[in-house]
Design a protein around this motif. Sequence first.
Motif, PDB file in Angstrom:
ATOM      1  N   LEU A 169       0.051   5.203  -0.315  1.00 34.57           N
ATOM      2  CA  LEU A 169      -0.788   5.343   0.875  1.00 34.57           C
ATOM      3  C   LEU A 169      -0.392   6.567   1.691  1.00 34.57           C
ATOM      4  CD1 LEU A 169      -2.933   4.231   2.835  1.00 34.57           C
ATOM      5  CD2 LEU A 169      -1.129   2.862   3.893  1.00 34.57           C
TER       6      LEU A 169
ATOM      7  N   LEU B 268       0.367   5.961   8.205  1.00 35.23           N
ATOM      8  CA  LEU B 268      -0.799   6.841   8.236  1.00 35.23           C
ATOM      9  C   LEU B 268      -0.651   8.028   9.191  1.00 35.23           C
ATOM     10  CD1 LEU B 268      -3.789   4.320   8.094  1.00 35.23           C
ATOM     11  CD2 LEU B 268      -3.044   5.904   6.325  1.00 35.23           C
TER      12      LEU B 268
ATOM     13  N   ARG C 141      -1.458   9.829  -0.126  1.00 33.54           N
ATOM     14  CA  ARG C 141      -2.903  10.057  -0.072  1.00 33.54           C
ATOM     15  C   ARG C 141      -3.340  10.500   1.318  1.00 33.54           C
ATOM     16  NH1 ARG C 141      -5.022  11.667  -4.142  1.00 33.54           N
ATOM     17  NH2 ARG C 141      -6.984  11.345  -3.015  1.00 33.54           N
TER      18      ARG C 141
ATOM     19  N   LEU D 266       0.827  -1.209   0.000  1.00 29.88           N
ATOM     20  CA  LEU D 266       0.000   0.000   0.000  1.00 29.88           C
ATOM     21  C   LEU D 266       0.863   1.261   0.000  1.00 29.88           C
ATOM     22  CD1 LEU D 266      -2.779  -1.044   2.551  1.00 29.88           C
ATOM     23  CD2 LEU D 266      -3.002  -0.830   0.076  1.00 29.88           C
ATOM     24  N   GLU D 267       1.951   1.236   0.755  1.00 33.68           N
ATOM     25  CA  GLU D 267       2.848   2.394   0.768  1.00 33.68           C
ATOM     26  C   GLU D 267       3.468   2.615  -0.603  1.00 33.68           C
ATOM     27  OE1 GLU D 267       5.731   3.024   3.764  1.00 33.68           O
ATOM     28  OE2 GLU D 267       4.537   2.116   5.346  1.00 33.68           O
TER      29      GLU D 267
END
Length: 253
Positions: free
Chosen positions: A81, A129, A84, A76-77
């Motif tokens: 990620l 995150l 975003r 995802l990174e």
Amino acid sequence: MQTTVSLWPLIGVAVIIVGFVLRFNPMLIVAAAAIATGLAAHFPPDKILAAIGTGFIKTRNIPLIILLPLAVIGLLERHGLRERAQIWISSIKAATAGRLLIVYLLVRELTAAVGLTGLGGHPQMVRPLIAPMAEGATESRFGKISDAVRFRLRAYSAATDNVGLFFGEDIFVAFGAIVLMVTFLKEAGITVEPMHVAVWGIPTAICAFLIHGFRLWLLDRKLERELRGNLSAGAAQKPAATRTAAGASGDRA
């Protein structure tokens, strides 16, 4: 008749300390400590190897539980990620690093209090995150930030996760530390209910939230003072540089 207790098996602790100080491979350190402890306790070699093998068989699925989520997070990174997350938090005008981390602290404590300790954590939540969102919220208000500020935000993000988990899980009645305390007190002749121990963890969790929340509020104040001052200094330097350049052009003309 008193029996002498041998302390030589504790040599395994020394092996672990020395190994980590010298930065050897953790698996090698643990294996060496287990072998050293067994030999110090006069265990035969075959019994030591059997104990190590039994422990490996019982825990061989744990690496999959740990590594599979890390692989997903890494994927995802790679596909943006972190970027975003920064873009999304930048669209919220009222968001600051301190306010974001206060909200995360509250969520982390509440989820840990009901046993959901796996919802947060440094590799699966803070790094991909929370820390990028704190950096994005700061950059949206003050522009590009220095590495020192960036590392400070990351440190506060990690600390927030630690505080929320540590004091939140003490409220969960099935938490291992609560069971350990109840068992220890029972052996000392003091009978307590696990629920009572968990309930008395609530005031501590509230105090931890208030204290760390105040530190995060101070973080916003410090960033406002430092970075707003840098913005003002930069804005004051631009007209001066423009006038200097204009004067130089006039002299050449």
